[in-house]
Design a protein around this motif. Structure first.
Motif, mmCIF file in Angstrom:
data_model
loop_
_atom_site.group_PDB
_atom_site.id
_atom_site.type_symbol
_atom_site.label_atom_id
_atom_site.label_comp_id
_atom_site.label_asym_id
_atom_site.label_seq_id
_atom_site.Cartn_x
_atom_site.Cartn_y
_atom_site.Cartn_z
ATOM 1 N N ILE A 1 -0.383 3.830 27.959
ATOM 2 C CA ILE A 1 -0.606 2.388 27.936
ATOM 3 C C ILE A 1 0.535 1.710 28.684
ATOM 4 O O ILE A 1 1.671 2.179 28.652
ATOM 5 N N HIS B 1 1.997 -3.822 27.454
ATOM 6 C CA HIS B 1 1.081 -3.988 26.331
ATOM 7 C C HIS B 1 1.882 -4.080 25.032
ATOM 8 O O HIS B 1 2.876 -3.372 24.855
ATOM 9 N N GLY C 1 -5.632 0.087 27.588
ATOM 10 C CA GLY C 1 -4.899 -1.180 27.525
ATOM 11 C C GLY C 1 -4.573 -1.787 28.861
ATOM 12 O O GLY C 1 -3.663 -2.605 28.966
#
Length: 440
Positions: free
Chosen positions: A276, A280, A439
Motif C-alpha cells: 500500500i 495511505h 489502496g
C-alpha cells in the motif's frame, strides 16, 4: 414510598488468562463506577478456570470465586463473559448460558466466524443479548459503529490491519531490513507472538475477524471458511525492498468489499499481504497496532485506530459491552440481533480486482519483453509500468534480467492465468513473486 435497591447483575467469567485477569481486575476496582453507569451493582459471582491452584493472589478477588465447574457457573449468572477461546467447550457453555437466560459477551473470534448464526439463534430464542466487540481489534471500537452507528448507511468496503503480530513483523522487516524468521523470533521474545505463531502469520486469526466484519458490514452470513486466506510467511526482504522502491509498505490486510457486476451484487472477503502507498493512512500503522478503514456511501471514509490486542485493551472492549448489556437488564429490552437480510453471495477470490506487482527472472535477450507483454495482453491484464535490472549470472555465464511489472487493476482470475502463462514461457526462468497492490 421508597425505592427498593436495584437487584445486582450477576456476572460469570469464563477464563482467567491475560484477558480474563484484566477483566476480573477491572470489574472489582471499577465496581463503584460500573454501578453508577449501569444503574445496579455488578457482582462477579464466579470465575471458571482449569487450574484452581495457580497463584492468583495479585487479583483483588476472593479465592472462593474460582471454580472448575464452568457448566454449573453459567446457570447462575445474568451475564456470562467468555474469554477462553476456541470452539469447544466455549460453544456448549455459551449455548447453555443463553438457554438459562444469561446474556453473553465473548471475545471468541474463531467461534463467531465458524458458528455465529447458531449463537444468534440461541440469543433470539432466549431473548438475551450477544455482544462481541472484543473479538476484533482489541480496544478499538469498530463492531458497534458498523452494527449501530452506520446501520442507516451503505458500507461499501472495510480495509483493515487486524492482527498485531503480523503488523509488528512486517513493520520491523520494513524499518530494519531483517528477514521474516528473525523478526518473528523478536516478536516472540517481546510477547507479541505465540510460541506457535501459525494462527497469526498464516492469516487464520485475521480471516476470522474479516468474516465477522463482513457479516456486520454487508448484512450477510460470512464464515471463516468463506474468506480467502494467504499469510505472510512467504514475504521476503526482497518483497519489502520492492515495495520501498514503489514508495509502498507491505501489510497483511483484511479486505471486505461489496461488488456490483452483470450478475448482481456480491461480496468479496480476503486476507493477504499487499503493498500500500506510504501516503495511505494504513501505511503509518506501526508495531503491533491495528487500524480499520471503512468506506460508506454517505459517511465517506472513516478510520479506527488503536491497540489491537493485550489484556487491558481487550478488557476495555469487554467492559464496554458489559455496561451496554447490563443496562438492558436493568431497563428492559435488548440490543440489536443478527442482521443477515441481504444474504449476498460470497464471491470467490477470482472475482476480486486490484493491481499487481510481479517480479520475473527472464533471459536477457531481444524479444523477451515483447513475449512477456503478450502474455499479459492475451489475458486482458493491462501493464502500468515495467522496470528492468540486469545482474550478472556467474553460475551459468548466461545473462538474466529481473523484470518487475506493475499492472493496472485486473481480476484475480485473469492475473492467475497470466502468471501460469509466464511460468510456462521458455523465456521466463522463474516467477519470483506476485504481490497485490491495494489502496492506490
Amino acid at each position: 414510598m421508597t425505592d427498593e435497591p436495584a437487584k445486582p447483575i450477576r456476572v460469570a467469567l469464563l477464563g482467567c488468562g491475560v484477558v480474563g485477569s484484566a477483566v476480573a481486575r477491572m470489574l472489582v476496582t471499577n465496581a463503584a463506577d460500573l454501578r453508577a453507569r449501569v444503574g445496579a451493582p455488578v457482582e462477579l459471582v464466579g470465575i471458571a478456570v482449569r487450574r484452581p491452584a495457580k497463584d492468583r493472589t495479585d487479583l483483588p478477588v476472593d479465592p472462593a470465586t474460582f471454580t472448575t465447574d464452568a457448566a454449573e457457573l453459567v446457570t447462575r449468572a445474568d451475564i456470562v463473559i467468555e474469554v477462553i477461546g476456541g470452539i469447544d467447550p466455549a460453544r456448549e457453555l455459551l449455548l447453555s448460558a443463553m438457554a438459562h437466560g444469561a446474556s453473553v459477551i465473548t471475545a471468541n473470534k474463531a467461534l463467531l466466524a465458524e458458528d455465529g448464526p447458531t449463537l444468534y439463534a440461541a440469543a433470539d430464542a432466549a431473548g438475551v443479548d450477544l455482544y462481541y466487540e472484543a473479538a476484533v481489534a482489541g480496544a478499538i471500537p469498530i463492531l458497534r459503529p458498523i452494527r449501530e452507528s452506520l446501520a442507516g448507511d451503505d458500507v461499501r468496503k472495510v480495509l483493515g490491519i487486524v492482527n498485531g503480530t503480523t503488523n509488528f513483523v512486517l513493520d520491523k522487516m520494513d524499518t530494519s531490513g531483517a528477514g521474516f524468521e528473525e523478526t518473528v523470533t523478536q516478536a516472540q521474545a517481546l510477547g507479541y507472538a505465540e510460541a506457535d505463531p501459525t494462527a497469526d502469520v498464516e492469516g487464520f486469526d485475521a480471516a476470522a475477524k474479516a468474516a465477522i466484519l463482513a457479516s456486520l458490514a454487508f448484512h450477510t452470513r460470512v464464515r471463516g471458511a468463506d474468506v480467502f486466506r494467504e499469510g505472510i510467511s512467504d514475504v521476503t526482504a526482497a518483497d519489502i525492498a520492492a515495495a520501498k522502491a514503489m514508495d509502498c509498505v507491505v501489510k497483511l490486510l483484511a479486505i471486505c468489499e461489496r461488488t456490483t457486476g452483470p450478475d448482481g451484487d456480491g461480496i468479496n472477503v480476503r486476507v493477504h499481504p499487499a503493498m500500500i502507498p506510504r501516503s495511505h493512512p494504513l501505511a503509518s500503522v506501526r508495531d503491533a497496532y491495528n487500524a480499520v478503514f471503512v468506506e460508506a456511501q454517505a459517511a465517506g471514509q472513516l478510520m479506527f485506530y488503536g491497540r489491537g490486542a493485550g489484556g487491558d485493551p481487550t478488557a476495555s472492549a469487554v467492559l464496554g459491552d458489559l455496561v451496554a448489556v447490563a443496562r438492558h437488564r436493568v431497563a428492559g429490552g435488548r440490543g440489536p440481533g443478527e442482521s443477515a437480510y441481504a444474504d449476498l453471495p460470497v464471491l470467490g477470490i477470482g472475482t476480486s480486482t486490484t493491481r499487481y506487482h510481479i517480479s520475473l527472472d527472464v533471459e536477457d535477450r531481444p524479444g523477451v519483453l515483447a513475449q512477456v507483454a503478450q502474455a499479459f495482453a492475451a489475458h486482458d491484464v493491462s501493464i502500468e509500468t515495467v522496470r528492468q535490472h540486469i545482474p550478472a549470472n556467474s553460475a551459468t555465464g548466461q545473462a538474466h534480467a529481473n523484470l518487475v511489472v506493475v499492472t493496472h487493476r485486473a481480476t484475480e482470475s485473469a492475473l492467475s492465468a497470466t502468471v501460469d502463462a509466464l511460468a510456462a514461457s521458455p523465456s521466463v526462468a522463474e516467477v519470483v513473486s506476485v504481490m497485490r497492490v491495494e489502496g492506490a
